[in-house]
Design a protein around this motif. Structure first.
Motif, PDB file in Angstrom:
ATOM      1  N   VAL A  56       0.780  -1.301  -0.031  1.00 47.53           N
ATOM      2  CA  VAL A  56       0.114  -0.080   0.023  1.00 47.53           C
ATOM      3  C   VAL A  56       0.736   1.210  -0.003  1.00 47.53           C
ATOM      4  N   ALA A  57       0.350   2.161  -0.745  1.00 43.50           N
ATOM      5  CA  ALA A  57       1.024   3.722  -0.598  1.00 43.50           C
ATOM      6  C   ALA A  57      -0.137   4.440  -0.589  1.00 43.50           C
ATOM      7  N   THR A  58       0.108   5.840  -0.644  1.00 44.79           N
ATOM      8  CA  THR A  58      -0.990   6.900  -0.404  1.00 44.79           C
ATOM      9  C   THR A  58      -0.533   7.965  -1.446  1.00 44.79           C
ATOM     10  N   ALA A  59      -1.751   8.386  -2.136  1.00 46.73           N
ATOM     11  CA  ALA A  59      -1.868   9.672  -2.970  1.00 46.73           C
ATOM     12  C   ALA A  59      -1.543  10.858  -1.763  1.00 46.73           C
ATOM     13  N   VAL A  60      -1.456  11.965  -2.473  1.00 44.11           N
ATOM     14  CA  VAL A  60      -1.111  13.100  -1.876  1.00 44.11           C
ATOM     15  C   VAL A  60      -2.271  13.585  -0.877  1.00 44.11           C
ATOM     16  N   ASP A  61      -3.387  13.146  -1.123  1.00 44.85           N
ATOM     17  CA  ASP A  61      -4.506  13.269  -0.213  1.00 44.85           C
ATOM     18  C   ASP A  61      -4.658  12.403   0.848  1.00 44.85           C
ATOM     19  N   GLY A  62      -3.977  11.418   0.543  1.00 40.06           N
ATOM     20  CA  GLY A  62      -4.171  10.205   1.706  1.00 40.06           C
ATOM     21  C   GLY A  62      -4.950   9.054   1.086  1.00 40.06           C
ATOM     22  N   ALA A  63      -5.530   8.793  -0.091  1.00 36.76           N
ATOM     23  CA  ALA A  63      -6.264   7.774  -0.483  1.00 36.76           C
ATOM     24  C   ALA A  63      -5.251   6.640  -0.614  1.00 36.76           C
ATOM     25  N   PRO A  64      -5.660   5.316  -0.440  1.00 39.11           N
ATOM     26  CA  PRO A  64      -4.712   4.464  -0.612  1.00 39.11           C
ATOM     27  C   PRO A  64      -4.438   4.135  -1.983  1.00 39.11           C
ATOM     28  N   LEU A  65      -3.306   3.639  -2.424  1.00 38.09           N
ATOM     29  CA  LEU A  65      -2.832   3.284  -3.592  1.00 38.09           C
ATOM     30  C   LEU A  65      -2.257   1.805  -3.948  1.00 38.09           C
ATOM     31  N   PHE A  66      -2.599   1.181  -4.750  1.00 43.09           N
ATOM     32  CA  PHE A  66      -2.135  -0.299  -5.076  1.00 43.09           C
ATOM     33  C   PHE A  66      -1.486  -0.359  -6.320  1.00 43.09           C
ATOM     34  N   LEU A  67      -0.648  -1.295  -6.541  1.00 41.36           N
ATOM     35  CA  LEU A  67      -0.095  -1.740  -7.737  1.00 41.36           C
ATOM     36  C   LEU A  67      -0.632  -3.216  -7.746  1.00 41.36           C
ATOM     37  N   LEU A  68      -1.398  -3.629  -8.956  1.00 39.57           N
ATOM     38  CA  LEU A  68      -2.121  -4.821  -8.736  1.00 39.57           C
ATOM     39  C   LEU A  68      -1.924  -5.577 -10.020  1.00 39.57           C
ATOM     40  N   SER A  69      -1.925  -6.800 -10.214  1.00 38.88           N
ATOM     41  CA  SER A  69      -1.748  -7.412 -11.589  1.00 38.88           C
ATOM     42  C   SER A  69      -3.318  -8.015 -11.880  1.00 38.88           C
ATOM     43  N   ASN A  70      -3.727  -7.898 -13.176  1.00 39.51           N
ATOM     44  CA  ASN A  70      -4.775  -8.193 -13.709  1.00 39.51           C
ATOM     45  C   ASN A  70      -5.092  -9.705 -13.696  1.00 39.51           C
ATOM     46  N   LEU A  71      -4.014 -10.644 -13.408  1.00 41.14           N
ATOM     47  CA  LEU A  71      -4.088 -11.770 -13.204  1.00 41.14           C
ATOM     48  C   LEU A  71      -4.619 -12.446 -11.768  1.00 41.14           C
ATOM     49  N   ALA A  72      -4.353 -11.362 -10.839  1.00 44.83           N
ATOM     50  CA  ALA A  72      -4.652 -11.808  -9.402  1.00 44.83           C
ATOM     51  C   ALA A  72      -5.918 -11.910  -9.297  1.00 44.83           C
ATOM     52  N   LEU A  73      -6.395 -12.747  -8.387  1.00 45.78           N
ATOM     53  CA  LEU A  73      -7.820 -13.007  -8.063  1.00 45.78           C
ATOM     54  C   LEU A  73      -8.546 -11.653  -7.471  1.00 45.78           C
ATOM     55  N   HIS A  74      -7.629 -11.083  -6.460  1.00 46.61           N
ATOM     56  CA  HIS A  74      -8.253  -9.873  -5.845  1.00 46.61           C
ATOM     57  C   HIS A  74      -8.607  -8.693  -6.987  1.00 46.61           C
ATOM     58  N   THR A  75      -7.851  -8.570  -8.128  1.00 50.91           N
ATOM     59  CA  THR A  75      -7.938  -7.706  -9.248  1.00 50.91           C
ATOM     60  C   THR A  75      -9.380  -8.207  -9.794  1.00 50.91           C
ATOM     61  N   LYS A  76      -9.547  -9.473 -10.288  1.00 53.83           N
ATOM     62  CA  LYS A  76     -10.735  -9.858 -11.077  1.00 53.83           C
ATOM     63  C   LYS A  76     -11.789  -9.583 -10.253  1.00 53.83           C
ATOM     64  N   ASN A  77     -11.676  -9.744  -8.927  1.00 53.19           N
ATOM     65  CA  ASN A  77     -12.844  -9.417  -8.032  1.00 53.19           C
ATOM     66  C   ASN A  77     -13.250  -8.070  -8.059  1.00 53.19           C
ATOM     67  N   ILE A  78     -12.285  -7.075  -8.058  1.00 50.52           N
ATOM     68  CA  ILE A  78     -12.387  -5.715  -8.029  1.00 50.52           C
ATOM     69  C   ILE A  78     -13.227  -5.098  -9.219  1.00 50.52           C
ATOM     70  N   LEU A  79     -12.736  -5.931 -10.223  1.00 47.51           N
ATOM     71  CA  LEU A  79     -13.090  -5.334 -11.568  1.00 47.51           C
ATOM     72  C   LEU A  79     -14.705  -5.826 -11.892  1.00 47.51           C
ATOM     73  N   ALA A  80     -15.084  -6.750 -11.044  1.00 48.10           N
ATOM     74  CA  ALA A  80     -16.498  -7.189 -10.926  1.00 48.10           C
ATOM     75  C   ALA A  80     -17.294  -6.374 -10.087  1.00 48.10           C
ATOM     76  N   ASP A  81     -16.671  -6.162  -8.746  1.00 46.91           N
ATOM     77  CA  ASP A  81     -17.229  -5.569  -7.817  1.00 46.91           C
ATOM     78  C   ASP A  81     -16.482  -4.602  -7.187  1.00 46.91           C
ATOM     79  N   SER A  82     -16.517  -3.374  -7.207  1.00 48.30           N
ATOM     80  CA  SER A  82     -15.545  -2.377  -6.802  1.00 48.30           C
ATOM     81  C   SER A  82     -15.580  -2.241  -5.224  1.00 48.30           C
ATOM     82  N   ARG A  83     -16.364  -2.696  -4.548  1.00 48.31           N
ATOM     83  CA  ARG A  83     -16.593  -2.500  -3.039  1.00 48.31           C
ATOM     84  C   ARG A  83     -15.268  -3.393  -2.506  1.00 48.31           C
TER      85      ARG A  83
END
Length: 253
Positions: A56-83
């Motif tokens: 995890v990192a943070t943007a200048v306003d503090g929002a969490p940032l991630f570097l994710l692979s489209n092959l990862a299950l969590h990324t596939k989950n996010i693309l289907a449901d962003s919650r």
């Protein structure tokens, strides 16, 4: 039997407000100093919860940032449901349940390459992955948070309690990269003084990795420390004055 009685007696004690505790500062410290956390997503179709460890990192306003692979299950989950939800803790020695932690809830979506600088300064080893075609940067928009920072220090928070107001800080944002480079190249001694004298950090090569209107982020390896500014900063001139003031304070301590 005795253990049960102890638990009941403790739970019967009402939680009293702690006037010395600032939940906003505590939450911002956890958010800004976090370098990894547990990211929970929802499996498409079943809605089953899925949890994974992410950097995890943070943007200048503090929002969490991630570097994710489209092959990862969590990324596939996010693309289907962003919650999503994200748990960060202070990673202190001893029982982790005695340390502070914060749980963030919101939505996560792919963001543009402007997140690269913020993320890679905090995770330089990820630079190679950022060039891979299946990796992309994601940003979490926080909708609410739950802070647990000790007995009597359990607080529900809103996004404005966690995030820095950057609406009037465009000049600071535009100068952030140059200011960080200048600090690390010409004022590395000041960065070490901030970390060691003002924040109780260990001896070492502390570097500046982030500047926002409310504070400075210092990092050594994967350990980060948050230095709050004594007053809000919106431009480079004011930033220089505040950093000089803090350096003088550190040298005098």
């Amino acid at each position: 039997m005795g253990g049960g009685l102890n638990r009941r007696s403790v739970s019967a004690v009402p939680m009293k407000p702690d006037s010395a505790f600032d939940p906003h500062l505590a939450a911002k410290k956890l958010l800004r100093e976090g370098r990894s956390g547990a990211l929970a997503t929802l499996v498409p179709g079943s809605g089953d919860p899925y949890c994974s460890l992410v950097n995890v990192a943070t943007a200048v306003d503090g929002a969490p940032l991630f570097l994710l692979s489209n092959l990862a299950l969590h990324t596939k989950n996010i693309l289907a449901d962003s919650r999503v939800s994200l748990m960060l803790d202070e990673r202190k020695e001893g029982d982790p349940l005695e340390g502070a932690r914060i749980m963030l809830m919101g939505i996560c979506a792919r963001t543009d390459s402007s997140a690269a600088g913020s993320y890679l300064r905090r995770h330089p080893d990820a630079e190679m992955f950022a060039t891979f075609g299946d990796f992309a940067f994601y940003r979490m928009e926080i909708s609410r948070a739950h802070l647990v920072a000790g007995f009597g220090r359990i607080v529900d928070l809103k996004p404005q309690d966690l995030l820095a107001d950057i609406s009037d800080a465009q000049a600071l944002i535009e100068s952030e990269t140059d200011a960080i480079s200048h600090m690390n190249a010409d004022h590395a001694d000041a960065c070490r003084l901030y970390a060691i004298k003002l924040l109780g950090g260990s001896q070492g090569d502390w570097r500046c990795v982030g500047i926002d209107p409310e504070g400075l982020e210092l990092q050594q390896g994967r350990t980060a420390l948050r230095l709050p500014f004594p007053q809000r900063v919106t431009g480079p001139g004011h930033l220089r004055a505040i950093l000089k003031q803090l350096a003088n304070q550190a040298r005098a301590s």
